[in-house]
Design a protein around this motif. Structure first.
Motif, PDB file in Angstrom:
ATOM      1  N   TRP A  36      -2.408  -0.340   7.429  1.00 26.71           N
ATOM      2  CA  TRP A  36      -1.329   0.707   7.121  1.00 26.71           C
ATOM      3  C   TRP A  36      -1.646   1.429   5.851  1.00 26.71           C
ATOM      4  N   THR A  41       1.453   6.200   8.293  1.00 25.38           N
ATOM      5  CA  THR A  41       1.281   5.090   9.319  1.00 25.38           C
ATOM      6  C   THR A  41       2.223   3.895   8.590  1.00 25.38           C
ATOM      7  N   LYS A  44       5.804   4.445   9.393  1.00 26.13           N
ATOM      8  CA  LYS A  44       6.332   4.235  10.421  1.00 26.13           C
ATOM      9  C   LYS A  44       6.162   2.519  10.857  1.00 26.13           C
ATOM     10  N   HIS A  45       5.230   1.901  10.257  1.00 27.38           N
ATOM     11  CA  HIS A  45       5.245   0.300  10.266  1.00 27.38           C
ATOM     12  C   HIS A  45       6.447  -0.104   9.771  1.00 27.38           C
TER      13      HIS A  45
END
Length: 291
Positions: A36, A41, A44-45
């Motif tokens: 991550w 990203t 979003k995680h």
């Protein structure tokens, strides 16, 4: 009756053990380093973790695995701030995992609502005054020194008694520095200057930790080395980090919830979110309370 988990001023009062999801914005964390590292990203995680049942998301930009070197402040800020800002803008309750007061201050300005300091305010003398001024919740972890040599410090006569004594000293320093007691959470520091027997003993005595220190308790066992050792294969090789330790992590989450932990900090959220809810339902049934 369900054990009292304590309420942390400045945060919602959940009726069961809360779940704190982990977002490591690092290339070298022990279980998910690099996955991550890109800020988009990572955001979003974090949102995915909330969708899976996380009540809070803990964002960190510096690995604290045993032996890890420190990153400089500017790099930690570069990693953390866009992720904190992105998650907070989506309404996520964000905790910043940092030992630096400057990072904590800027993360709070970007929308974080909790400071999770694995050093318990010991690594940076400015941390306690900064948190006191911000009037936000503060997680005080048991800590004996930087990751680079923490294993050399894992020497105890009675690990639970010593952790309680050392955590109490950190609590007193935090309160003397102006942090309101109602905003302080304790963390026994599983895996930090601990060997497997120490970690297992602390898990077995979570209730004692919570009762003697009289503060809400965060349990951060997720994917840690002691679980790998418990799950070792017949040839003695530890189970590797990441998903091979997630079921064991969920087991610790259920045990922690049963012992009255305020929250568990985990990488894989869904199984632990289910575990704490089951623990709550069982405890409620046993006490005759509606589940």
């Amino acid at each position: 009756m369900n054990p009292s988990r304590g309420h942390v001023a400045g945060l919602p009062e959940w009726d069961r053990c809360a779940v704190m999801g982990v977002v490591n914005v690092t290339p070298d964390s022990f279980s998910d380093g690099g996955k991550w590292f890109d800020s988009d990203t990572a955001v979003k995680h974090g949102l995915d973790l909330v969708a899976e049942g996380a009540d809070l998301v803990d964002v960190g930009g510096e690995s604290t695995r045993p032996g890890a070197p420190r990153v400089d402040e500017s790099e930690e800020l570069r990693r953390v701030l866009p992720v904190v800002r992105g998650l907070a803008s989506e309404g996520v309750l964000v905790s910043v995992d940092t030992m630096r007061a400057a990072v904590a201050e800027q993360a709070l300005a970007a929308g974080a609502v909790v400071v999770n300091d694995v050093s318990g305010g010991l690594a940076d003398p400015r941390m306690v005054p900064a948190v006191a001024a911000a009037r936000v919740p503060f997680v005080v972890m048991h800590w004996r020194g930087q990751s680079i040599d923490m294993n050399n410090r894992a020497v105890y006569e009675d690990v639970t008694t010593e952790v309680i004594t050392e955590l109490r000293a950190s609590l007193e320093r935090a309160v003397a520095g102006g942090i309101e007691p109602a905003r302080i959470v304790i963390d026994p520091g599983l895996g930090f200057a601990k060997q497997t027997p120490h970690d297992l003993r602390l898990v077995a005595e979570l209730g004692r930790l919570r009762n003697e220190l009289e503060r809400p308790l965060l349990v951060a066992a997720s994917r840690k080395r002691f679980l790998g050792r418990v799950l070792a294969s017949t040839d003695g090789a530890p189970a590797p980090p990441a998903r091979e330790r997630d079921a064991a992590t969920a087991a610790i989450s259920a045990l922690a919830a049963r012992e009255g932990a305020w929250a568990v900090r985990v990488h894989e959220v869904r199984a632990s979110a289910d575990a704490v809810r089951v623990a709550h339902a069982v405890a409620s049934a046993g006490s005759g309370e509606p589940g």
